[in-house]
Design an enzyme around this catalytic site. Structure first.
Site, short mmCIF file in Angstrom:
data_model
loop_
_atom_site.label_atom_id
_atom_site.label_comp_id
_atom_site.label_asym_id
_atom_site.label_seq_id
_atom_site.Cartn_x
_atom_site.Cartn_y
_atom_site.Cartn_z
N ARG A 1 -14.09 -34.68 25.52
CA ARG A 1 -13.04 -33.83 24.97
C ARG A 1 -13.65 -32.52 24.51
NH1 ARG A 1 -11.69 -35.03 20.50
NH2 ARG A 1 -13.01 -36.83 20.14
N SER B 1 -17.60 -44.54 17.58
CA SER B 1 -18.18 -45.08 16.35
C SER B 1 -17.78 -46.52 16.07
CB SER B 1 -17.81 -44.19 15.16
OG SER B 1 -18.29 -42.89 15.38
N ARG C 1 -17.30 -44.07 30.65
CA ARG C 1 -16.17 -44.89 30.19
C ARG C 1 -15.67 -45.85 31.25
NH1 ARG C 1 -13.88 -43.62 24.82
NH2 ARG C 1 -15.28 -41.98 24.12
P1 GTP Z 1 -13.94 -44.02 21.18
O1 GTP Z 1 -13.42 -44.85 22.31
O2 GTP Z 1 -14.66 -42.81 21.59
O3 GTP Z 1 -12.89 -43.70 20.17
O4 GTP Z 1 -15.12 -44.90 20.47
P2 GTP Z 1 -15.01 -46.24 19.65
O5 GTP Z 1 -14.77 -45.92 18.22
O6 GTP Z 1 -14.10 -47.19 20.31
O7 GTP Z 1 -16.52 -46.78 19.73
P3 GTP Z 1 -17.12 -47.99 20.59
O8 GTP Z 1 -16.71 -49.32 20.04
O9 GTP Z 1 -16.89 -47.76 22.02
O10 GTP Z 1 -18.66 -47.81 20.27
C1 GTP Z 1 -19.34 -46.60 20.57
C2 GTP Z 1 -20.80 -46.86 20.64
O11 GTP Z 1 -21.25 -47.42 19.40
C3 GTP Z 1 -21.20 -47.84 21.72
O12 GTP Z 1 -22.38 -47.38 22.35
C4 GTP Z 1 -21.44 -49.12 20.98
O13 GTP Z 1 -22.37 -49.94 21.63
C5 GTP Z 1 -21.91 -48.65 19.60
N1 GTP Z 1 -21.51 -49.58 18.52
C6 GTP Z 1 -20.28 -50.10 18.31
N2 GTP Z 1 -20.27 -50.96 17.26
C7 GTP Z 1 -21.53 -50.95 16.76
C8 GTP Z 1 -22.16 -51.64 15.66
O14 GTP Z 1 -21.57 -52.42 14.92
N3 GTP Z 1 -23.48 -51.33 15.46
C9 GTP Z 1 -24.18 -50.48 16.26
N4 GTP Z 1 -25.46 -50.26 15.99
N5 GTP Z 1 -23.62 -49.84 17.31
C10 GTP Z 1 -22.32 -50.06 17.56
C1 SPV Z 2 -12.25 -40.27 21.86
O1 SPV Z 2 -12.87 -39.24 22.07
O2 SPV Z 2 -11.92 -40.63 20.72
C2 SPV Z 2 -11.91 -41.17 22.98
C3 SPV Z 2 -12.16 -40.68 24.31
O3 SPV Z 2 -11.38 -42.27 22.82
S1 SPV Z 2 -10.94 -39.65 24.86
O4 SPV Z 2 -9.85 -40.45 25.35
O5 SPV Z 2 -11.57 -38.86 25.89
O6 SPV Z 2 -10.47 -38.81 23.77
MN MN Z 3 -12.88 -46.82 22.02
#
Ligand code: GTP
Ligand code: SPV
Ligand code: MN
Length: 593
Positions: free
Chosen positions: A83, A262, A378
């Site tokens: 984004r 995150s 993704r």
């Molecule tokens: P968006 O889809 O961008 O909104 O991200 P999200 O908030 O869904 O994050 P996601 O669960 O995909 O995790 C993002 C990254 O953080 C990945 O590389 C995960 O492996 C890592 N991650 C997620 N949960 C944890 C955790 O509890 N500890 C650690 N160390 N890393 C984590």
């Molecule tokens: C984010 O950036 O929080 C995402 C990926 O989940 S996107 O859909 O590209 O915004």
């Molecule tokens: Mn996500």
């Protein structure tokens, strides 16, 4: 102009009884001037056709059909991989309505600029029209929208993450959200993701990537939806939602707002540690990214507007997230992952050992320098493939919420978990959220930025009003969820994560469910209630490390308040007085600590 007359006839025939939708489509079809228009009815064969076209043009690659049936790799333009917040605009009549956290452009000026870019831009191309529903089909809280795009990649993704087709078409009333997406030349200098919340319109140009281009997601389900939610007395949040069920059958609803990349998707897909699974706990997913919260029955209830995941591939593996791995093994579009060209398998950092031969996310031979997959690579996967989907996902009212979590990546200072002293203090915790920038948005990775409620990039109006709206919502609840701050991302002096995270986060959730039952032991500190190290289920974490994770660093927090204060001040007079009071009370408590 015979072509246009045909359009008008076809559009009228397709949209019988939907004058708003057909007149909007005709208006933009005339501006875009495509060779043909295709209105998608949502059947599987349309998805297959889109994929077929992308394959024949060499724009996607079919993956190993045994290991990953019906799954594909797409590589986006290297200038278009995340984004771009600098190109994202909220175009309300008054600048104050958008507030200091949004780029603003006057609606007339924005439209003039964008219409010039859109004019005749689809000449020689086909316009794809995708009516869609967000939310359970039979829910009063569901919404409809319609995307116009020239991108088969966008259309195929939209068919996974939103409920596209005939059902949606029948619901296209005067309140539907219109999204126009034109790929154009992907020129980053003329890239705009513009939102017109007052007329429920989104225009996105010169991008073909994720949240910039899949308009049902962040643009509709968050930016426009948050604006509309305020009018309707509800909230639309950048939150995962999950249902935990205890061994005695009690259900707990938990939502978590964490900034992009995150941990929302991973927490929503939490795999219980053996000791919890063995006792009979269950963890089921309602939402991995966005939750719309209504106030039915005097409580907050979460519905998931989406029908699929657009999740981060990097870091996902059998160990950290086995349920995600199960879900992405078929019917998935991977974007910007690496490729093992001999076995035609997708690969990303964290998946496992590096294959002997590997092409990076741009299709170049990978020689071990840098990352093979883009850090923001993704997967787009139907939610129905998720093995542990909660029944509440299908419920028209949604999942009743007991706890709201706020959290971001913080290497230092912020404890593993603490509980707000009150609803107002909880809003302060959300408003004070600062976190490291991740690869999900263009910018300097690791830099700590303000991201209140993880909504800074996604709130479609002035966030000062947004905080007030949260306050009002709380006042209307008979049963308020408790609010928590969590941080899975503390590191030690060697830069290693101090908390194991992922499934082990259940130990934190366990304390939160105990608190919901009025049982969990807690110590009152200036920043909130913290668990006691002795009674907290620390798993394999040592008492010493847990002590560090649950420590309140007075000086560090006072510095944190100094860092947040100018951000709050940037809202000027509009910043709620009650929230300043909460802020000053917190400072007072810390000074006396
Ligand atoms: P968006 O889809 O961008 O909104 O991200 P999200 O908030 O869904 O994050 P996601 O669960 O995909 O995790 C993002 C990254 O953080 C990945 O590389 C995960 O492996 C890592 N991650 C997620 N949960 C944890 C955790 O509890 N500890 C650690 N160390 N890393 C984590
Ligand atoms: C984010 O950036 O929080 C995402 C990926 O989940 S996107 O859909 O590209 O915004
Ligand atoms: Mn996500």
């Amino acid at each position: 102009m015979p072509v246009r007359i045909n359009f008008a006839d076809d559009i009228d025939a397709a949209f019988q009884g939907k004058p708003e939708a057909s007149s909007k489509l005709l208006e933009y079809a005339e501006l875009l001037n495509p060779d043909s228009i295709k209105i998608l009815s949502g059947v599987k064969s349309e998805y297959a056709e889109l994929i077929g076209e992308l394959m024949s043009e060499g724009k996607i690659i079919r993956l190993n059909t045994e290991a990953y049936p019906d799954s594909y790799l797409y590589r986006s333009d290297p200038s278009d991989v995340a984004r771009t917040e600098q190109d994202t605009y909220i175009c309300t009549r008054s600048r104050d309505e958008a507030g200091p956290t949004n780029n603003w452009m006057a609606p007339e000026e924005a439209k003039q600029k964008l219409k010039a870019l859109l004019h005749n831009s689809m000449e020689g191309r086909r316009l794809l029209v995708l009516p869609y529903i967000l939310g359970p089909g039979d829910s009063g809280f569901s919404k409809v929208g319609m995307v116009l795009t020239d991108s088969p990649y966008v259309a195929a993704n939209q068919m996974i993450i939103a409920k596209v087709g005939k059902d949606a078409m029948e619901k296209l009333d005067s309140k539907f959200v219109l999204g126009i997406h034109a790929t154009l030349s992907l020129d980053p200098k003329n890239r705009y993701i513009a939102h017109f919340p007052e007329e429920r319109l989104i225009i996105s140009v010169n991008t073909n990537y994720g949240g910039n281009a899949l308009l049902s997601k962040k643009c509709h389900a968050l930016r426009i939806a948050s604006y509309v939610a305020r009018q309707e007395g509800v909230i639309a949040e950048h939150m995962m939602a999950m249902e935990l069920t205890s061994p005695d059958g009690k259900s707990y609803g938990i939502t978590g707002a964490f900034p992009s990349s995150s941990g929302k998707t991973n927490l929503a897909m939490l795999m219980l540690p053996k000791d919890y699974a063995g006792k009979g706990w269950k963890a089921r997913l309602v939402s991995d990214d966005i939750s719309w919260l209504n106030l039915t029955g005097g409580r907050l209830n979460a519905i998931n507007p989406e029908y699929g995941f657009f999740g981060v591939a990097t870091g996902t593996n059998e160990h950290t997230n086995p349920n995600a791995m199960k879900s992405v093994m078929s019917n998935t579009i991977f974007t910007n992952v690496a490729l093992d060209p001999e076995r035609m398998l997708p690969w990303w950092e964290g998946l496992g050992s590096v294959p002997k031969k590997l092409l990076d996310w741009q299709g170049r031979e990978y020689n071990g320098d840098g990352k093979a997959a883009h850090p923001n690579s993704r997967f787009t996967t139907p939610i129905a493939q998720y093995p542990e989907l909660s029944e509440k996902y299908f419920d028209p009212v949604g999942l009743p919420i007991n706890a709201i979590l706020f959290g971001g990546r913080r290497k230092t200072l912020v404890p593993l978990v603490f509980e707000a002293l009150s609803w107002e203090h909880g809003i302060l915790i959300g408003a004070m959220l600062r976190a490291e920038r991740t690869a999900a948005a263009a910018g300097k990775i690791g830099e700590i930025i303000n991201d209140p409620m993880a909504m800074r990039p996604f709130c479609g109006y002035n966030m000062a009003d947004y905080f007030d709206h949260w306050h009002n919502v709380g006042n209307r609840l008979k049963e308020k969820p408790r609010i928590y701050n969590v941080n899975w991302f503390r590191t030690n002096e060697r830069g290693e994560f101090m908390w194991p995270g992922f499934g082990e986060n259940m130990r934190v959730l366990n304390w939160i469910t105990e608190r919901a039952d009025g049982k969990g032991v807690a110590t009152k500190t200036p920043i909130g209630y913290l668990p006691e190290t002795e009674s907290f289920d620390r798993g394999s974490t040592s008492v010493e490390v847990l002590g560090q994770l649950l420590h309140v660093d007075k000086e560090g927090w006072l510095a944190e308040l100094d860092a947040v204060e100018p951000f709050f001040e940037s809202f000027g007079e509009r910043f709620p007085k009650w929230l300043w009071k909460e802020f000053h009370d917190l400072r007072g408590r810390l000074e006396g600590y």
